[in-house]
Design a protein around this motif. Structure first.
Motif, PDB file in Angstrom:
ATOM      1  N   PRO A 232      22.465  -2.256   1.648  1.00  0.00           N
ATOM      2  CA  PRO A 232      22.545  -2.247   0.184  1.00  0.00           C
ATOM      3  C   PRO A 232      21.357  -2.915  -0.493  1.00  0.00           C
ATOM      4  CG  PRO A 232      23.842  -4.054   1.037  1.00  0.00           C
ATOM      5  CD  PRO A 232      23.199  -3.386   2.239  1.00  0.00           C
ATOM      6  N   GLY A 233      20.328  -3.269   0.274  1.00  0.00           N
ATOM      7  CA  GLY A 233      19.199  -3.997  -0.289  1.00  0.00           C
ATOM      8  C   GLY A 233      18.449  -3.206  -1.344  1.00  0.00           C
ATOM      9  N   PRO A 234      17.722  -3.905  -2.204  1.00  0.00           N
ATOM     10  CA  PRO A 234      17.057  -3.252  -3.343  1.00  0.00           C
ATOM     11  C   PRO A 234      15.982  -2.273  -2.938  1.00  0.00           C
ATOM     12  CG  PRO A 234      16.365  -5.547  -3.144  1.00  0.00           C
ATOM     13  CD  PRO A 234      17.510  -5.363  -2.213  1.00  0.00           C
ATOM     14  N   GLN A 235      15.163  -2.643  -1.930  1.00  0.00           N
ATOM     15  CA  GLN A 235      14.058  -1.763  -1.546  1.00  0.00           C
ATOM     16  C   GLN A 235      14.579  -0.447  -0.991  1.00  0.00           C
ATOM     17  OE1 GLN A 235      10.959  -3.525   0.870  1.00  0.00           O
ATOM     18  NE2 GLN A 235      10.448  -1.554   1.750  1.00  0.00           N
ATOM     19  N   GLU A 264      -3.671   7.368   7.865  1.00  0.00           N
ATOM     20  CA  GLU A 264      -3.117   7.891   6.612  1.00  0.00           C
ATOM     21  C   GLU A 264      -2.628   6.782   5.686  1.00  0.00           C
ATOM     22  OE1 GLU A 264      -4.375  10.666   6.278  1.00  0.00           O
ATOM     23  OE2 GLU A 264      -2.707  12.059   6.166  1.00  0.00           O
ATOM     24  N   ILE A 265      -2.114   5.703   6.246  1.00  0.00           N
ATOM     25  CA  ILE A 265      -1.690   4.585   5.398  1.00  0.00           C
ATOM     26  C   ILE A 265      -2.894   3.980   4.686  1.00  0.00           C
ATOM     27  CG2 ILE A 265      -0.783   2.216   5.451  1.00  0.00           C
ATOM     28  CD1 ILE A 265       1.213   3.172   7.572  1.00  0.00           C
ATOM     29  N   LYS A 266      -3.995   3.851   5.408  1.00  0.00           N
ATOM     30  CA  LYS A 266      -5.212   3.330   4.771  1.00  0.00           C
ATOM     31  C   LYS A 266      -5.780   4.301   3.746  1.00  0.00           C
ATOM     32  CE  LYS A 266      -7.074   0.073   5.526  1.00  0.00           C
ATOM     33  NZ  LYS A 266      -6.939  -1.248   4.867  1.00  0.00           N
ATOM     34  N   PRO A 270       0.473   4.195   0.547  1.00  0.00           N
ATOM     35  CA  PRO A 270       1.792   4.531  -0.017  1.00  0.00           C
ATOM     36  C   PRO A 270       2.561   3.299  -0.495  1.00  0.00           C
ATOM     37  CG  PRO A 270       1.442   5.534   2.152  1.00  0.00           C
ATOM     38  CD  PRO A 270       0.386   4.504   1.970  1.00  0.00           C
ATOM     39  N   LYS A 271       3.341   3.492  -1.515  1.00  0.00           N
ATOM     40  CA  LYS A 271       4.048   2.388  -2.186  1.00  0.00           C
ATOM     41  C   LYS A 271       4.952   1.613  -1.249  1.00  0.00           C
ATOM     42  CE  LYS A 271       7.270   1.535  -6.016  1.00  0.00           C
ATOM     43  NZ  LYS A 271       8.017   2.155  -7.146  1.00  0.00           N
ATOM     44  N   TYR A 272       5.671   2.313  -0.367  1.00  0.00           N
ATOM     45  CA  TYR A 272       6.711   1.657   0.419  1.00  0.00           C
ATOM     46  C   TYR A 272       6.285   1.281   1.836  1.00  0.00           C
ATOM     47  CZ  TYR A 272       9.809   2.896  -3.394  1.00  0.00           C
ATOM     48  OH  TYR A 272      10.389   3.008  -4.634  1.00  0.00           O
ATOM     49  N   ASN A 273       5.039   1.511   2.192  1.00  0.00           N
ATOM     50  CA  ASN A 273       4.552   1.035   3.482  1.00  0.00           C
ATOM     51  C   ASN A 273       4.111  -0.420   3.345  1.00  0.00           C
ATOM     52  OD1 ASN A 273       3.727   4.227   3.891  1.00  0.00           O
ATOM     53  ND2 ASN A 273       4.274   3.185   5.799  1.00  0.00           N
ATOM     54  N   ARG A 274       4.495  -1.219   4.284  1.00  0.00           N
ATOM     55  CA  ARG A 274       4.082  -2.621   4.285  1.00  0.00           C
ATOM     56  C   ARG A 274       3.146  -2.904   5.466  1.00  0.00           C
ATOM     57  NH1 ARG A 274       5.815  -1.876   0.039  1.00  0.00           N
ATOM     58  NH2 ARG A 274       7.512  -2.943  -1.065  1.00  0.00           N
ATOM     59  N   ARG A 278      -2.659  -3.687   5.171  1.00  0.00           N
ATOM     60  CA  ARG A 278      -3.738  -4.647   4.987  1.00  0.00           C
ATOM     61  C   ARG A 278      -4.412  -5.033   6.302  1.00  0.00           C
ATOM     62  NH1 ARG A 278      -3.678  -5.963  -0.165  1.00  0.00           N
ATOM     63  NH2 ARG A 278      -1.762  -5.688  -1.344  1.00  0.00           N
ATOM     64  N   PHE A 279      -4.278  -4.152   7.296  1.00  0.00           N
ATOM     65  CA  PHE A 279      -4.922  -4.453   8.571  1.00  0.00           C
ATOM     66  C   PHE A 279      -6.420  -4.200   8.438  1.00  0.00           C
ATOM     67  CE2 PHE A 279      -6.495  -4.065  12.776  1.00  0.00           C
ATOM     68  CZ  PHE A 279      -5.696  -4.897  13.537  1.00  0.00           C
ATOM     69  N   GLU A 280      -7.195  -5.223   8.574  1.00  0.00           N
ATOM     70  CA  GLU A 280      -8.649  -5.109   8.496  1.00  0.00           C
ATOM     71  C   GLU A 280      -9.253  -5.927   9.632  1.00  0.00           C
ATOM     72  OE1 GLU A 280     -10.302  -3.287   6.472  1.00  0.00           O
ATOM     73  OE2 GLU A 280      -8.996  -2.899   4.754  1.00  0.00           O
TER      74      GLU A 280
END
Length: 455
Positions: A232-235, A264-266, A270-274, A278-280
């Motif tokens: 039931p979490g908000p995200q 593709e994430i880089k 996308p909004k919902y990828n965590r 930020r892998f650099e």
């Protein structure tokens, strides 16, 4: 029997919000035979914007019963019924969560009138309850109040039952059907089109923008796993509401899917990828010439668009590599920024070192060049050749001098005699240590799939 439910709440997710009103219409498949409605004290303030929308104020619910006091009645009205609501996963998640908090375990089938409306009355510009009711001539004088919306949903459900010539409702209720688990706005055919093979999938919002990228060994199984459970979490609740379409790319192997996901994430952010966003590279080895003309090596924080010799994740790794070069080629630790104090140089040429100006620039710089060349030679160049998307092709990923170059698909019969020949058949992609480490680990596990090239 059907239980048609509508609730009003203090917010958009069950775990941190309360129910302010609940209404239930018991429907026998022809008409409503019982009605239940009550305000509920959520035991928290109702936000002003929600009060403006629903008309329910803190004063109105102050003396209303808390949910645990009505849980017994709610549970027995819903138990052994089919839970029906407009965007059913929202109402069901709230009711099930708060019933569980009161000690009741609600287990029932669900029907979503949004999904059923799209199937039984296709082609409408909107399937929101208000616009759908206006289109069908259903009056609702108590919009955004539980009793009014539940009554309107009950009338809508009666019309859907009467108009269901293709038996969408019985099909949705079959034990083998998992359609009601799907987000309300996601077409079932998008899920049905997913293959059971490795690949990358994309969730799109109403405007077509990619909001999530994932990888899978089995695309259909992995995508469906997003829609199971009752978190039931908000995200999660917001995430599910915003999924309108799914697209995908098949990949030859799970490794290719892992790498493509990272790329593709880089690219799409996308909004919902965590994870991976930020892998650099954290640190890099650089070479530059100082004012006296001496070539200097330094480990520093990674900077994009710079000519790094080598990149790594930790300062320790970078300094370890640099110290090995110092020892092997007699370089000056001061000129390499390993020794930063004003003490006498601790290098192998103490008393006759370049940092003291005792060594010719050309001689010292030649050793630095040899060190850089040796490091480049030590960095591996190899390809992973593995299964393709079809039987007549192979997937191929290339590591060139320790860096990820790119990937693609080559013919089953293709044999690369040189590195340049192979690169002509691959697509270059930006890389990082995450990708490099994945490919390196794979090569160790499956050495028979590794093609080594001269550096």
């Amino acid at each position: 029997m059907y239980a048609i439910v509508d609730i009003e709440t203090t917010g958009g997710h069950a775990s941190a919000n309360g129910i302010t009103e609940i209404a239930i219409c018991i429907h026998n498949g022809k008409k409503v035979i019982e009605r239940y409605s009550t305000l509920v004290n959520p035991r928290r303030d109702i936000p002003i914007y929600i009060s403006a929308l629903t008309g329910i104020t803190n004063e109105m619910v102050e003396n209303a019963p808390p949910f645990e006091d009505v849980a017994h009645d709610v549970y027995h009205l819903l138990n052994n019924k089919i839970f029906v609501a407009h965007n059913v996963n929202f109402d069901h998640s709230f009711v099930r969560y708060h019933l569980a908090a009161a000690g009741y375990d609600l287990q029932c089938n669900k029907l979503c009138t949004v999904r059923l409306g799209r199937k039984i009355i296709p082609g409408l510009p909107s399937y929101s309850l208000g616009k759908l009711c206006r289109h069908l001539g259903i009056e609702n004088e108590s919009r955004h109040r539980a009793a009014g919306d539940a009554e309107a949903t009950a009338q809508l459900f009666s019309l859907l039952l009467q108009s269901d010539k293709s038996n969408h409702i019985p099909q949705a209720l079959k034990q083998t059907s998992k359609e009601q688990r799907l987000p309300a706005n996601l077409p079932k055919q998008d899920v049905e089109a997913l293959p059971q093979s490795p690949g990358v999938y994309y969730f799109h919002d109403q405007k077509g923008k990619v909001i999530y990228v994932g990888k899978a060994k089995n695309l259909k199984k992995r995508v469906c796993s997003h829609f199971t459970g009752n978190n039931p979490g908000p995200q999660r609740q917001e995430f599910l509401r915003n999924i309108f379409n799914i697209t995908f790319q098949q990949c030859g192997t799970e490794l290719v899917a892992f790498v493509m996901e990272a790329v593709e994430i880089k690219r799409l952010w996308p909004k919902y990828n965590r994870s991976l966003k930020r892998f650099e590279h954290a640190y890099s080895l650089y070479a530059f010439e100082d004012q006296r003309g001496y070539m200097r090596l330094a480990i520093d924080k990674h900077r994009k668009m710079t000519g790094a010799i080598y990149s790594c994740n930790t300062l320790f790794e970078g300094r370890s590599i640099l110290m090995k070069l110092i020892d092997a080629f007699g370089l000056c630790p001061k000129l390499c920024f390993i020794q930063n104090n004003n003490s006498e140089c601790s290098g192998p040429n103490t008393g006759n070192c370049a940092c003291e100006g005792h060594e010719f620039v050309t001689d010292y710089n030649q050793r630095v060049s040899l060190a850089i060349n040796e490091l480049n030679k030590a960095l591996p160049t190899f390809a992973i050749r593995d299964a393709g998307r079809t039987d007549d092709e192979h997937s191929c990923l290339l590591i060139e001098k320790g860096k990820f170059y790119g990937m693609g698909y080559i013919s089953h019969y293709f044999n690369a005699d040189t590195l340049d020949q192979l690169k002509n058949h691959l697509t270059p992609y930006p890389g990082n240590d995450y990708i490099r480490n994945m490919v390196d680990s794979y090569a160790i596990r499956y050495p028979d799939r590794k093609m080594v090239f001269a550096g």
